[in-house]
Design a protein around this motif. Structure first.
Motif, PDB file in Angstrom:
ATOM      1  N   PHE A 123     -25.727 -13.207   0.341  1.00 23.21           N
ATOM      2  CA  PHE A 123     -25.369 -13.936   1.562  1.00 23.21           C
ATOM      3  C   PHE A 123     -26.633 -14.357   2.316  1.00 23.21           C
ATOM      4  O   PHE A 123     -26.761 -15.496   2.765  1.00 23.21           O
ATOM      5  CB  PHE A 123     -24.456 -13.082   2.442  1.00 23.21           C
ATOM      6  N   ILE A 124     -27.583 -13.454   2.426  1.00 20.83           N
ATOM      7  CA  ILE A 124     -28.837 -13.773   3.120  1.00 20.83           C
ATOM      8  C   ILE A 124     -29.582 -14.874   2.379  1.00 20.83           C
ATOM      9  O   ILE A 124     -30.152 -15.774   3.012  1.00 20.83           O
ATOM     10  CB  ILE A 124     -29.694 -12.500   3.304  1.00 20.83           C
ATOM     11  N   ASP A 125     -29.562 -14.841   1.062  1.00 24.30           N
ATOM     12  CA  ASP A 125     -30.202 -15.913   0.288  1.00 24.30           C
ATOM     13  C   ASP A 125     -29.537 -17.259   0.578  1.00 24.30           C
ATOM     14  O   ASP A 125     -30.208 -18.280   0.678  1.00 24.30           O
ATOM     15  CB  ASP A 125     -30.155 -15.596  -1.210  1.00 24.30           C
ATOM     16  N   ARG A 126     -28.214 -17.271   0.739  1.00 23.75           N
ATOM     17  CA  ARG A 126     -27.517 -18.515   1.095  1.00 23.75           C
ATOM     18  C   ARG A 126     -27.933 -18.987   2.488  1.00 23.75           C
ATOM     19  O   ARG A 126     -28.062 -20.191   2.730  1.00 23.75           O
ATOM     20  CB  ARG A 126     -25.996 -18.328   1.035  1.00 23.75           C
ATOM     21  N   LEU A 127     -28.149 -18.050   3.409  1.00 20.93           N
ATOM     22  CA  LEU A 127     -28.588 -18.409   4.755  1.00 20.93           C
ATOM     23  C   LEU A 127     -29.985 -19.014   4.719  1.00 20.93           C
ATOM     24  O   LEU A 127     -30.270 -19.972   5.437  1.00 20.93           O
ATOM     25  CB  LEU A 127     -28.551 -17.195   5.686  1.00 20.93           C
ATOM     26  N   LYS A 128     -30.858 -18.479   3.872  1.00 19.93           N
ATOM     27  CA  LYS A 128     -32.209 -19.024   3.733  1.00 19.93           C
ATOM     28  C   LYS A 128     -32.150 -20.453   3.183  1.00 19.93           C
ATOM     29  O   LYS A 128     -32.907 -21.321   3.625  1.00 19.93           O
ATOM     30  CB  LYS A 128     -33.059 -18.140   2.819  1.00 19.93           C
ATOM     31  N   VAL A 129     -31.256 -20.701   2.245  1.00 16.82           N
ATOM     32  CA  VAL A 129     -31.087 -22.052   1.701  1.00 16.82           C
ATOM     33  C   VAL A 129     -30.573 -22.980   2.800  1.00 16.82           C
ATOM     34  O   VAL A 129     -31.068 -24.098   2.971  1.00 16.82           O
ATOM     35  CB  VAL A 129     -30.137 -22.042   0.481  1.00 16.82           C
ATOM     36  N   ALA A 130     -29.593 -22.507   3.573  1.00 11.94           N
ATOM     37  CA  ALA A 130     -29.036 -23.314   4.665  1.00 11.94           C
ATOM     38  C   ALA A 130     -30.119 -23.647   5.694  1.00 11.94           C
ATOM     39  O   ALA A 130     -30.178 -24.769   6.198  1.00 11.94           O
ATOM     40  CB  ALA A 130     -27.876 -22.576   5.338  1.00 11.94           C
ATOM     41  N   LEU A 131     -30.984 -22.698   5.969  1.00  5.94           N
ATOM     42  CA  LEU A 131     -32.082 -22.898   6.924  1.00  5.94           C
ATOM     43  C   LEU A 131     -33.132 -23.857   6.375  1.00  5.94           C
ATOM     44  O   LEU A 131     -33.785 -24.563   7.126  1.00  5.94           O
ATOM     45  CB  LEU A 131     -32.713 -21.540   7.273  1.00  5.94           C
ATOM     46  N   GLY A 132     -33.255 -23.883   5.058  1.00  7.75           N
ATOM     47  CA  GLY A 132     -34.254 -24.752   4.437  1.00  7.75           C
ATOM     48  C   GLY A 132     -35.552 -24.042   4.116  1.00  7.75           C
ATOM     49  O   GLY A 132     -36.584 -24.672   3.933  1.00  7.75           O
ATOM     50  N   THR A 133     -35.514 -22.697   4.041  1.00  9.20           N
ATOM     51  CA  THR A 133     -36.731 -21.944   3.738  1.00  9.20           C
ATOM     52  C   THR A 133     -36.721 -21.384   2.318  1.00  9.20           C
ATOM     53  O   THR A 133     -37.638 -20.654   1.942  1.00  9.20           O
ATOM     54  CB  THR A 133     -36.933 -20.791   4.742  1.00  9.20           C
ATOM     55  N   ALA A 134     -35.679 -21.699   1.547  1.00  4.50           N
ATOM     56  CA  ALA A 134     -35.596 -21.211   0.166  1.00  4.50           C
ATOM     57  C   ALA A 134     -34.778 -22.187  -0.665  1.00  4.50           C
ATOM     58  O   ALA A 134     -33.941 -22.924  -0.134  1.00  4.50           O
ATOM     59  CB  ALA A 134     -34.963 -19.823   0.122  1.00  4.50           C
ATOM     60  N   SER A 135     -35.012 -22.143  -1.960  1.00  4.86           N
ATOM     61  CA  SER A 135     -34.204 -22.917  -2.903  1.00  4.86           C
ATOM     62  C   SER A 135     -33.026 -22.062  -3.328  1.00  4.86           C
ATOM     63  O   SER A 135     -33.094 -20.829  -3.279  1.00  4.86           O
ATOM     64  CB  SER A 135     -35.035 -23.275  -4.130  1.00  4.86           C
ATOM     65  N   PRO A 136     -31.946 -22.693  -3.769  1.00  2.65           N
ATOM     66  CA  PRO A 136     -30.791 -21.913  -4.219  1.00  2.65           C
ATOM     67  C   PRO A 136     -31.184 -20.902  -5.298  1.00  2.65           C
ATOM     68  O   PRO A 136     -31.986 -21.196  -6.179  1.00  2.65           O
ATOM     69  CB  PRO A 136     -29.837 -22.965  -4.776  1.00  2.65           C
ATOM     70  N   VAL A 137     -30.619 -19.709  -5.177  1.00  2.00           N
ATOM     71  CA  VAL A 137     -30.885 -18.628  -6.124  1.00  2.00           C
ATOM     72  C   VAL A 137     -29.595 -18.336  -6.877  1.00  2.00           C
ATOM     73  O   VAL A 137     -28.527 -18.245  -6.269  1.00  2.00           O
ATOM     74  CB  VAL A 137     -31.352 -17.343  -5.377  1.00  2.00           C
ATOM     75  N   ILE A 138     -29.722 -18.184  -8.180  1.00  6.81           N
ATOM     76  CA  ILE A 138     -28.557 -17.803  -8.978  1.00  6.81           C
ATOM     77  C   ILE A 138     -28.645 -16.303  -9.200  1.00  6.81           C
ATOM     78  O   ILE A 138     -29.595 -15.797  -9.796  1.00  6.81           O
ATOM     79  CB  ILE A 138     -28.525 -18.556 -10.326  1.00  6.81           C
ATOM     80  N   HIS A 139     -27.636 -15.603  -8.678  1.00  5.63           N
ATOM     81  CA  HIS A 139     -27.581 -14.151  -8.843  1.00  5.63           C
ATOM     82  C   HIS A 139     -26.709 -13.845 -10.041  1.00  5.63           C
ATOM     83  O   HIS A 139     -25.567 -14.293 -10.123  1.00  5.63           O
ATOM     84  CB  HIS A 139     -26.997 -13.476  -7.591  1.00  5.63           C
ATOM     85  N   THR A 140     -27.267 -13.074 -10.958  1.00  4.04           N
ATOM     86  CA  THR A 140     -26.473 -12.665 -12.118  1.00  4.04           C
ATOM     87  C   THR A 140     -26.023 -11.226 -11.900  1.00  4.04           C
ATOM     88  O   THR A 140     -26.789 -10.402 -11.398  1.00  4.04           O
ATOM     89  CB  THR A 140     -27.297 -12.765 -13.403  1.00  4.04           C
ATOM     90  N   PRO A 141     -24.794 -10.957 -12.263  1.00  2.00           N
ATOM     91  CA  PRO A 141     -24.308  -9.580 -12.085  1.00  2.00           C
ATOM     92  C   PRO A 141     -25.119  -8.611 -12.941  1.00  2.00           C
ATOM     93  O   PRO A 141     -25.549  -8.942 -14.048  1.00  2.00           O
ATOM     94  CB  PRO A 141     -22.857  -9.626 -12.569  1.00  2.00           C
ATOM     95  N   LYS A 142     -25.350  -7.441 -12.398  1.00  2.00           N
ATOM     96  CA  LYS A 142     -26.085  -6.423 -13.146  1.00  2.00           C
ATOM     97  C   LYS A 142     -25.191  -5.848 -14.232  1.00  2.00           C
ATOM     98  O   LYS A 142     -24.007  -5.598 -13.999  1.00  2.00           O
ATOM     99  CB  LYS A 142     -26.550  -5.303 -12.204  1.00  2.00           C
ATOM    100  N   LYS A 143     -25.788  -5.650 -15.409  1.00  2.00           N
ATOM    101  CA  LYS A 143     -25.030  -5.075 -16.525  1.00  2.00           C
ATOM    102  C   LYS A 143     -24.919  -3.588 -16.335  1.00  2.00           C
ATOM    103  O   LYS A 143     -25.862  -2.907 -15.914  1.00  2.00           O
ATOM    104  CB  LYS A 143     -25.715  -5.392 -17.849  1.00  2.00           C
TER     105      LYS A 143
END
Length: 144
Positions: A121-141
């Motif tokens: 969620f925080i990574d999505r907020l950073k993208v919305a703010l414009g301080t990060a590129s979209p991150v793809i989170h993969t589920p942990k095995k």
């Protein structure tokens, strides 16, 4: 503490300054009325859209103060703000200068460290703010 009404909240929000004392006083008043977290956050978001760019950071500092200081008392505000944060960060990010974005990114990093919200969620907020590129989170095995 004065009683809650939307008009009283609007008046208090319009009178808030960027001083720590002003933000903390307002935060305490909001936390006192935490049973009305949903309408409070709705008004906060509506007023955030109206204020001048210079005051938007103050509104975000208020949000941060309320979320962090209310954690021990219950999830009302973190849940209520959670519904609006992505839109709020996107809105503020459109008009923010680099200094403001840096201040907001610092809040998000603190939230990440303190586990205020999920990392994704925080990574999505950073993208919305414009301080990060979209991150793809993969589920942990799972380990077998």
């Amino acid at each position: 503490m004065s009683s809650f009404s939307e008009s009283a909240l609007e008046e208090k929000l319009n009178g808030i300054s960027n001083s720590q004392q002003s933000i903390q006083t307002m935060s305490l008043w909001l936390i006192h009325h935490r049973k009305r977290a949903e309408p409070i956050v709705k008004v906060w978001h509506r007023e955030l859209q109206k204020v001048k760019p210079a005051k938007k950071l103050t509104f975000m500092y208020l949000c941060n103060d309320v979320i962090q200081n209310c954690k021990r008392k219950g999830p009302e505000f973190s849940n209520a703000f959670g519904h609006y944060l992505e839109r709020a960060f996107k809105h503020v990010g459109h008009t923010a200068d680099d200094s403001t974005k840096k201040s907001l990114d610092r809040i998000l990093n603190i939230w990440k460290e303190r586990l205020v919200y999920e990392v994704e969620f925080i990574d999505r907020l950073k993208v919305a703010l414009g301080t990060a590129s979209p991150v793809i989170h993969t589920p942990k095995k799972k380990k077998n």
